[in-house]
Motif scaffolding. Sequence first.
Motif, PDB file in Angstrom:
ATOM      1  N   ASP A  53       0.618  -1.076   0.106  1.00  0.00           N
ATOM      2  CA  ASP A  53       0.044  -0.075   0.013  1.00  0.00           C
ATOM      3  C   ASP A  53       0.846   1.375  -0.011  1.00  0.00           C
ATOM      4  OD1 ASP A  53      -2.340   1.383  -0.010  1.00  0.00           O
ATOM      5  OD2 ASP A  53      -2.487   1.513   2.112  1.00  0.00           O
ATOM      6  N   ILE A  54       1.829   1.146   0.674  1.00  0.00           N
ATOM      7  CA  ILE A  54       2.817   2.376   0.727  1.00  0.00           C
ATOM      8  C   ILE A  54       3.422   2.407  -0.629  1.00  0.00           C
ATOM      9  CG2 ILE A  54       4.808   3.590   1.991  1.00  0.00           C
ATOM     10  CD1 ILE A  54       3.864   2.041   4.596  1.00  0.00           C
ATOM     11  N   MET A 141      -3.001   4.237   9.509  1.00  0.00           N
ATOM     12  CA  MET A 141      -3.447   4.873   8.195  1.00  0.00           C
ATOM     13  C   MET A 141      -4.194   6.231   8.117  1.00  0.00           C
ATOM     14  SD  MET A 141      -3.107   2.326   6.344  1.00  0.00           S
ATOM     15  CE  MET A 141      -4.221   2.772   4.734  1.00  0.00           C
ATOM     16  N   THR A 142      -3.991   6.919   9.192  1.00  0.00           N
ATOM     17  CA  THR A 142      -4.576   8.304   9.057  1.00  0.00           C
ATOM     18  C   THR A 142      -3.268   8.841   8.272  1.00  0.00           C
ATOM     19  OG1 THR A 142      -3.530   8.806  11.187  1.00  0.00           O
ATOM     20  CG2 THR A 142      -5.900   8.539  11.130  1.00  0.00           C
ATOM     21  N   PHE A 143      -2.073   8.688   8.642  1.00  0.00           N
ATOM     22  CA  PHE A 143      -0.879   9.212   8.252  1.00  0.00           C
ATOM     23  C   PHE A 143      -0.720   8.635   6.718  1.00  0.00           C
ATOM     24  CE2 PHE A 143       3.616   9.615   7.241  1.00  0.00           C
ATOM     25  CZ  PHE A 143       3.847  10.851   7.706  1.00  0.00           C
ATOM     26  N   VAL A 144      -0.832   7.549   6.457  1.00  0.00           N
ATOM     27  CA  VAL A 144      -0.644   7.033   5.129  1.00  0.00           C
ATOM     28  C   VAL A 144      -1.603   7.698   4.105  1.00  0.00           C
ATOM     29  CG1 VAL A 144      -1.088   5.005   3.611  1.00  0.00           C
ATOM     30  CG2 VAL A 144       0.156   4.657   5.829  1.00  0.00           C
ATOM     31  N   GLU A 145      -2.821   7.879   4.701  1.00  0.00           N
ATOM     32  CA  GLU A 145      -4.014   8.349   3.742  1.00  0.00           C
ATOM     33  C   GLU A 145      -3.634   9.932   3.327  1.00  0.00           C
ATOM     34  OE1 GLU A 145      -6.485   7.112   2.201  1.00  0.00           O
ATOM     35  OE2 GLU A 145      -5.169   5.065   2.460  1.00  0.00           O
ATOM     36  N   ALA A 146      -3.195  10.552   4.337  1.00  0.00           N
ATOM     37  CA  ALA A 146      -2.716  12.079   4.402  1.00  0.00           C
ATOM     38  C   ALA A 146      -1.690  12.096   3.133  1.00  0.00           C
ATOM     39  CB  ALA A 146      -2.351  12.636   5.694  1.00  0.00           C
ATOM     40  N   CYS A 147      -0.705  11.129   3.162  1.00  0.00           N
ATOM     41  CA  CYS A 147       0.493  11.154   2.142  1.00  0.00           C
ATOM     42  C   CYS A 147      -0.163  10.852   0.945  1.00  0.00           C
ATOM     43  CB  CYS A 147       1.443  10.060   2.623  1.00  0.00           C
ATOM     44  SG  CYS A 147       2.510  10.750   4.161  1.00  0.00           S
ATOM     45  N   ARG A 148      -1.007   9.969   0.782  1.00  0.00           N
ATOM     46  CA  ARG A 148      -1.613   9.537  -0.444  1.00  0.00           C
ATOM     47  C   ARG A 148      -2.369  10.688  -1.094  1.00  0.00           C
ATOM     48  NH1 ARG A 148      -3.089   4.425  -1.255  1.00  0.00           N
ATOM     49  NH2 ARG A 148      -3.119   4.021   0.842  1.00  0.00           N
ATOM     50  N   ALA A 149      -2.978  11.480  -0.267  1.00  0.00           N
ATOM     51  CA  ALA A 149      -3.684  12.739  -0.909  1.00  0.00           C
ATOM     52  C   ALA A 149      -2.857  13.672  -1.202  1.00  0.00           C
ATOM     53  CB  ALA A 149      -4.590  13.294   0.225  1.00  0.00           C
ATOM     54  N   TRP A 150      -1.636  13.944  -0.606  1.00  0.00           N
ATOM     55  CA  TRP A 150      -0.482  14.829  -1.176  1.00  0.00           C
ATOM     56  C   TRP A 150       0.092  14.518  -2.460  1.00  0.00           C
ATOM     57  CZ3 TRP A 150       0.620  19.665  -0.376  1.00  0.00           C
ATOM     58  CH2 TRP A 150       0.367  20.420   0.892  1.00  0.00           C
ATOM     59  N   LYS A 151       0.137  13.166  -2.468  1.00  0.00           N
ATOM     60  CA  LYS A 151       0.778  12.715  -3.676  1.00  0.00           C
ATOM     61  C   LYS A 151      -0.182  12.853  -4.897  1.00  0.00           C
ATOM     62  CE  LYS A 151       4.233  10.195  -4.329  1.00  0.00           C
ATOM     63  NZ  LYS A 151       5.372  10.449  -4.863  1.00  0.00           N
ATOM     64  N   LYS A 152      -1.533  12.487  -4.529  1.00  0.00           N
ATOM     65  CA  LYS A 152      -2.603  12.503  -5.860  1.00  0.00           C
ATOM     66  C   LYS A 152      -2.626  13.906  -6.123  1.00  0.00           C
ATOM     67  CE  LYS A 152      -5.950  10.751  -8.144  1.00  0.00           C
ATOM     68  NZ  LYS A 152      -5.531   9.896  -9.254  1.00  0.00           N
ATOM     69  N   VAL A 153      -2.696  14.874  -5.250  1.00  0.00           N
ATOM     70  CA  VAL A 153      -3.145  16.176  -5.658  1.00  0.00           C
ATOM     71  C   VAL A 153      -1.934  17.058  -6.336  1.00  0.00           C
ATOM     72  CG1 VAL A 153      -3.775  18.372  -4.920  1.00  0.00           C
ATOM     73  CG2 VAL A 153      -4.958  16.283  -4.033  1.00  0.00           C
ATOM     74  N   THR A 154      -0.600  16.860  -5.656  1.00  0.00           N
ATOM     75  CA  THR A 154       0.415  17.691  -6.131  1.00  0.00           C
ATOM     76  C   THR A 154       1.612  16.798  -6.725  1.00  0.00           C
ATOM     77  OG1 THR A 154       1.859  17.256  -3.902  1.00  0.00           O
ATOM     78  CG2 THR A 154       0.176  19.032  -3.970  1.00  0.00           C
ATOM     79  N   GLY A 155       1.637  15.304  -6.623  1.00  0.00           N
ATOM     80  CA  GLY A 155       2.548  14.714  -7.301  1.00  0.00           C
ATOM     81  C   GLY A 155       3.645  14.571  -6.222  1.00  0.00           C
TER      82      GLY A 155
END
Length: 472
Positions: A53-54, A141-155
């Motif tokens: 997942d990470i 998963m709160t942290f993993v999902e926050a990182c996922r959002a940053w990657k999705k929106v900003t790359g």
Amino acid sequence: MANAQLQSVLDHIDKDFDNSLERLFSLLRIKSISADPAYAGDCKAAAEHLAKDIASLGVATEVRPTAGHPAVVGKAKADDKADDKAGGRPHVIFYGHYDVQPVDPLELWHRPPFEPAVADHADGRKIIVARGAEDDKGQVMTFVEACRAWKKVTGSLPIDITFLIEGEEEVGSKNFVPFVEANKDEFKADYVLVCDTGMWDPETPAITTALRGLLYEEVKITAASRDLHSGVFGGTAMNPIRVLTKILGGLFDGDNRITIPGFYDGVKDTPPEILEQWKKLNFTPESFLKPVGLSIPAGEKGRLMVEQASTRPTCDVNGIWGGYIGEGSKTVIPSHASAKVSFRLVQGQDPQTIRKAFRDYVTARIPGDCKVAFGDHSAAPAVALDWNMKPLAAARQALTEEWGKETVLMGSGASIPIVADFKRALGLDSLLVGFGLDDDNIHSPNEKYDLRSFQKGIRSWARILAALAEVK
């Protein structure tokens, strides 16, 4: 970090929340009970699932062997070509654990512990129910999902991150700590982020700035060579229970201060500005003691009750035994008596120094006809952050903005030994931010994590990552 960019990340978190919840459920379905060897395969499966997942975030991730359950290591470091400011970016370690407690007694669960579901709490809150929902899979998963959002929106991610997630926290990290020590050159960073703590209350965010240390001792006092008839020897033979209880009773003075010489040496007072914040909190005998059937604080007189519970050192007798304790009567003077005694320590107290002081205190009070033996148990130092630490101030402001209430800086009466291990082995302070609540039933049947804690926890970490990127 531009406000518009952060807002886009927060909007994506809300839009993608159902998917975030399903990803958490996938992890919760894995029976990663570290204490039971029968679940070793499940622990490995949880590590592999989390690593995959990470890695889906574009993070170089691998499952690394230890002498016990494997660790997950992921490295997200800025590419100089992608980020001209890469050299000045903070580099943090994010720590959590994927292992969970056993589920016994199973019959007390309202639903199967590894079949996660959203349920209604008695007071109307929506909650996630499953073993590990809060401790610690939901928090990770709160942290993993926050990182996922940053990657999705900003790359990209706002800061450099090393993910370091273990599988033995619930059994004392006995193989994880040697793994960290053996690879300490690989785990160089500025500080550690830990998501395994809680909020002040359901509406008020908190950062844990101090963890009490722990010293655990066992004492055995022996007198006669065998149990004696109290009608024959009573009044002449020394009774070790009497000796032991007198010693234990003398550990406290009339103000409930611990009487061991030198016990408070090095103990510092909480800063006045923090005490003023704590005075505004609803931490009273009514709110804290009444739910467990008590009403009178038993700590040091002249101290706030929140100090007694979190930032002052303590001593407790955890068990005491000797003589006959079966049904009916047996008139004996026992040959020995024992007790288990624990100390919660604060910054400035060395566990080994306190151990020696306690043993000297006891030994000096042993009558000539008795002898004493001590048993070694746990010993871990306290941990405390610098109140003026810049990342602490940044995270505090980010949490306040997300929750709309001033973030409480609080001490924890409990111990998280890995935080002290990070300080000792890596020289790193840890920033402890979590979204658990007192009623989450961690380590108990029907463990839960508030749905709101999960969603706003993700949003909180997104804000904290943005805030930490600005810390120089």
